[in-house]
Design a protein around this motif. Structure first.
Motif, PDB file in Angstrom:
ATOM      1  N   GLN A 225     -13.264  17.566   3.436  1.00  0.00           N
ATOM      2  CA  GLN A 225     -13.654  16.364   2.708  1.00  0.00           C
ATOM      3  C   GLN A 225     -14.825  15.663   3.407  1.00  0.00           C
ATOM      4  OE1 GLN A 225     -10.141  13.994   1.976  1.00  0.00           O
ATOM      5  NE2 GLN A 225      -9.122  15.646   0.856  1.00  0.00           N
ATOM      6  N   PRO A 226     -15.599  14.859   2.687  1.00  0.00           N
ATOM      7  CA  PRO A 226     -16.841  14.300   3.247  1.00  0.00           C
ATOM      8  C   PRO A 226     -16.653  13.424   4.476  1.00  0.00           C
ATOM      9  CG  PRO A 226     -16.864  14.157   0.856  1.00  0.00           C
ATOM     10  CD  PRO A 226     -15.478  14.596   1.241  1.00  0.00           C
ATOM     11  N   ASN A 227     -15.595  12.605   4.536  1.00  0.00           N
ATOM     12  CA  ASN A 227     -15.379  11.729   5.698  1.00  0.00           C
ATOM     13  C   ASN A 227     -14.007  12.000   6.300  1.00  0.00           C
ATOM     14  OD1 ASN A 227     -17.862  10.051   5.499  1.00  0.00           O
ATOM     15  ND2 ASN A 227     -16.971   9.529   3.489  1.00  0.00           N
ATOM     16  N   PRO A 228     -13.861  13.144   6.924  1.00  0.00           N
ATOM     17  CA  PRO A 228     -12.521  13.559   7.369  1.00  0.00           C
ATOM     18  C   PRO A 228     -12.103  12.923   8.689  1.00  0.00           C
ATOM     19  CG  PRO A 228     -14.099  15.238   7.963  1.00  0.00           C
ATOM     20  CD  PRO A 228     -14.864  14.173   7.223  1.00  0.00           C
ATOM     21  N   ASP A 229     -10.810  12.810   8.857  1.00  0.00           N
ATOM     22  CA  ASP A 229     -10.220  12.477  10.146  1.00  0.00           C
ATOM     23  C   ASP A 229      -9.861  13.776  10.859  1.00  0.00           C
ATOM     24  OD1 ASP A 229      -8.963  11.428  12.331  1.00  0.00           O
ATOM     25  OD2 ASP A 229      -7.279  10.551  11.247  1.00  0.00           O
ATOM     26  N   ASN A 230      -9.004  14.581  10.205  1.00  0.00           N
ATOM     27  CA  ASN A 230      -8.659  15.883  10.763  1.00  0.00           C
ATOM     28  C   ASN A 230      -8.019  16.749   9.679  1.00  0.00           C
ATOM     29  OD1 ASN A 230      -6.062  14.949  10.405  1.00  0.00           O
ATOM     30  ND2 ASN A 230      -5.441  15.208  12.522  1.00  0.00           N
ATOM     31  N   PHE A 231      -7.862  18.029  10.000  1.00  0.00           N
ATOM     32  CA  PHE A 231      -6.966  18.845   9.202  1.00  0.00           C
ATOM     33  C   PHE A 231      -6.250  19.817  10.122  1.00  0.00           C
ATOM     34  CE2 PHE A 231     -10.178  22.184   9.074  1.00  0.00           C
ATOM     35  CZ  PHE A 231      -9.450  23.356   8.852  1.00  0.00           C
ATOM     36  N   VAL A 232      -5.055  20.233   9.681  1.00  0.00           N
ATOM     37  CA  VAL A 232      -4.135  20.964  10.552  1.00  0.00           C
ATOM     38  C   VAL A 232      -3.620  22.210   9.843  1.00  0.00           C
ATOM     39  CG1 VAL A 232      -1.866  20.868  11.680  1.00  0.00           C
ATOM     40  CG2 VAL A 232      -3.421  18.911  11.828  1.00  0.00           C
ATOM     41  N   ILE A 233      -3.534  23.300  10.596  1.00  0.00           N
ATOM     42  CA  ILE A 233      -2.881  24.527  10.149  1.00  0.00           C
ATOM     43  C   ILE A 233      -1.735  24.807  11.100  1.00  0.00           C
ATOM     44  CG2 ILE A 233      -3.134  27.012   9.776  1.00  0.00           C
ATOM     45  CD1 ILE A 233      -6.113  26.478   9.275  1.00  0.00           C
ATOM     46  N   LYS A 276     -18.399  24.240  20.008  1.00  0.00           N
ATOM     47  CA  LYS A 276     -18.777  23.499  18.810  1.00  0.00           C
ATOM     48  C   LYS A 276     -17.689  23.629  17.760  1.00  0.00           C
ATOM     49  CE  LYS A 276     -22.419  23.313  15.273  1.00  0.00           C
ATOM     50  NZ  LYS A 276     -23.681  23.941  14.781  1.00  0.00           N
ATOM     51  N   ASN A 277     -17.419  22.540  17.056  1.00  0.00           N
ATOM     52  CA  ASN A 277     -16.473  22.590  15.959  1.00  0.00           C
ATOM     53  C   ASN A 277     -17.119  23.327  14.785  1.00  0.00           C
ATOM     54  OD1 ASN A 277     -14.712  22.106  13.803  1.00  0.00           O
ATOM     55  ND2 ASN A 277     -14.229  20.028  14.477  1.00  0.00           N
ATOM     56  N   PRO A 278     -16.570  24.489  14.375  1.00  0.00           N
ATOM     57  CA  PRO A 278     -17.207  25.259  13.305  1.00  0.00           C
ATOM     58  C   PRO A 278     -16.970  24.684  11.913  1.00  0.00           C
ATOM     59  CG  PRO A 278     -15.208  26.345  14.014  1.00  0.00           C
ATOM     60  CD  PRO A 278     -15.387  25.166  14.924  1.00  0.00           C
ATOM     61  N   PHE A 279     -16.110  23.661  11.815  1.00  0.00           N
ATOM     62  CA  PHE A 279     -15.810  23.036  10.527  1.00  0.00           C
ATOM     63  C   PHE A 279     -16.713  21.819  10.335  1.00  0.00           C
ATOM     64  CE2 PHE A 279     -11.894  24.986  12.148  1.00  0.00           C
ATOM     65  CZ  PHE A 279     -11.674  25.929  11.154  1.00  0.00           C
ATOM     66  N   VAL A 280     -17.387  21.760   9.195  1.00  0.00           N
ATOM     67  CA  VAL A 280     -18.389  20.716   8.942  1.00  0.00           C
ATOM     68  C   VAL A 280     -17.947  19.859   7.768  1.00  0.00           C
ATOM     69  CG1 VAL A 280     -20.801  20.264   8.373  1.00  0.00           C
ATOM     70  CG2 VAL A 280     -20.204  22.242   9.798  1.00  0.00           C
ATOM     71  N   PRO A 281     -17.911  18.525   7.940  1.00  0.00           N
ATOM     72  CA  PRO A 281     -17.520  17.649   6.829  1.00  0.00           C
ATOM     73  C   PRO A 281     -18.341  17.918   5.566  1.00  0.00           C
ATOM     74  CG  PRO A 281     -17.626  16.393   8.856  1.00  0.00           C
ATOM     75  CD  PRO A 281     -18.168  17.757   9.176  1.00  0.00           C
ATOM     76  N   GLY A 282     -17.635  17.995   4.435  1.00  0.00           N
ATOM     77  CA  GLY A 282     -18.296  18.195   3.156  1.00  0.00           C
ATOM     78  C   GLY A 282     -18.668  19.622   2.837  1.00  0.00           C
ATOM     79  N   GLN A 283     -18.385  20.561   3.759  1.00  0.00           N
ATOM     80  CA  GLN A 283     -18.791  21.943   3.534  1.00  0.00           C
ATOM     81  C   GLN A 283     -17.587  22.865   3.395  1.00  0.00           C
ATOM     82  OE1 GLN A 283     -21.789  23.544   6.118  1.00  0.00           O
ATOM     83  NE2 GLN A 283     -23.138  21.765   5.892  1.00  0.00           N
ATOM     84  N   GLN A 284     -17.834  23.983   2.693  1.00  0.00           N
ATOM     85  CA  GLN A 284     -16.795  24.988   2.497  1.00  0.00           C
ATOM     86  C   GLN A 284     -16.583  25.783   3.770  1.00  0.00           C
ATOM     87  OE1 GLN A 284     -17.312  28.626  -0.091  1.00  0.00           O
ATOM     88  NE2 GLN A 284     -15.918  27.507  -1.440  1.00  0.00           N
TER      89      GLN A 284
END
Length: 334
Positions: A225-233, A276-284
């Motif tokens: 999501q565009p303004n994320p806090d976090n996501f968890v798996i 580096k965090n490979p996850f980018v806000p707003g991107q797939q």
């Protein structure tokens, strides 16, 4: 050593790959290839061949998906430095940029091929099985694992014993993946299955049929999501509060991907050594989690990101996937 005692899979081989098939191919043996077609692929091929020298050795079975418009698959053989007559299947079950599982079942009269757990084609033998000793994979493809699976022969039933004894199936191998009928008692494990769950709402939870095992893969596709806090798996046993593998991508308080486990009501030591965090806000994004012999191997967007050694054993008890946080899911393959 008898090759068909299920040696460890070959993980992430370089392409082109040329490797031996020790022993001899026999009725009921199976070759399992898990991989991903690169997004701009034109074609790739898998050859079962008689020797290692490209262009000079005979090829018993050439399987060649071609990503044209429309796409198709060519099967052929190569003998005495000449290609034989092509057999074309005007259907393409493997798509650019997507993961796949290819299963080649060896039978006395033919090779049978299943793609993503569905029977696809049959190719009659043109060269003797006894001559085939090498597998070659080349083209625009990435291979996650290459496995050789022994036929599970049901032993003779002693006198006085009932007739309902089932053939042994190795731990972690499913019972419904290779639809070639009752003549093949051995059933192979699907790379990803079942199909994408219909409900991809977050928080997301889904069972992993049969639990985890070496060579099992999990594929997750979505958008941060565009303004994320976090996501968890989380990968965990469904009947416990334990978490075998916890991935937490954090965006606001820190730019980090934290890995950990939660066992016996206690968090273990964090791992966060990622430049580096490979996850980018707003991107797939696309994540592949591969179970290896001793660890999870995680790739993000087609690039290896990190490994995480198993802390929870046996991994066959890890049978649930959870996804939470600021993410929208588009595909989950188990």
């Amino acid at each position: 050593m008898d090759f068909w005692t299920n040696p460890p899979p070959v993980y992430n081989p370089p392409i082109p790959y040329v490797g031996p098939i020790p022993g001899s191919l026999q009725d009921g043996n199976m070759i399992q290839i898990k991989g991903r077609v690169v997004p701009h692929s034109n074609r790739f091929h898998v050859n079962l061949q008689c020797g290692t020298e490209p262009g000079h050795c005979d090829v018993a079975f050439h399987f060649n998906p071609r990503f044209e418009c429309p796409g198709y698959v060519v099967c052929n053989s190569f003998e005495n430095r000449r290609w034989s007559s092509e057999e074309r299947k005007h259907e393409l079950p493997i798509q650019k940029g997507e993961t796949f599982q290819l299963l080649i079942l060896v039978q006395n009269d033919s090779y049978k091929v299943a793609v993503n757990d569905k029977h696809f084609l049959e190719f009659k033998h043109r060269l003797p099985l006894s001559r085939v000793n090498t597998i070659c994979i080349d083209g625009q493809v990435e291979i996650v694992s290459l496995s050789f699976i022994k036929n599970q022969i049901q032993p003779a039933v002693p006198a006085g014993i009932g007739n309902n004894i089932q053939p042994a199936v190795p731990a972690g191998i499913g019972n419904n993946a290779f639809p070639f009928g009752p003549t093949n008692p051995f059933q192979a494990a699907p790379m990803f299955g079942p199909a994408t769950p219909a409900n991809l709402q977050v928080p997301f939870k889904a069972p992993i049929a049969g639990g985890l095992f070496p060579s099992k893969s999990i594929f997750i596709q979505g958008t941060i999501q565009p303004n994320p806090d976090n996501f968890v798996i989380n990968l965990k046993p469904s009947n416990s509060s334990d978490i075998a593998f916890h991935i937490s991508s954090r965006f606001r308080s820190e730019q980090a991907v934290v890995r950990n486990s939660f066992i016996q009501n206690s968090w273990n030591k964090e791992e966060r050594n990622l430049a580096k965090n490979p996850f980018v806000p707003g991107q797939q994004f696309e994540i592949t989690i591969l179970c290896e012999a001793q660890s999870f191997k995680v790739s993000v967007n087609g690039c290896h990101a990190f490994d995480f050694n198993y802390r929870y054993q046996p991994i066959q008890q890890i049978n649930e996937l959870q996804i939470q946080g600021d993410v929208t899911l588009s595909k989950v393959l188990l």
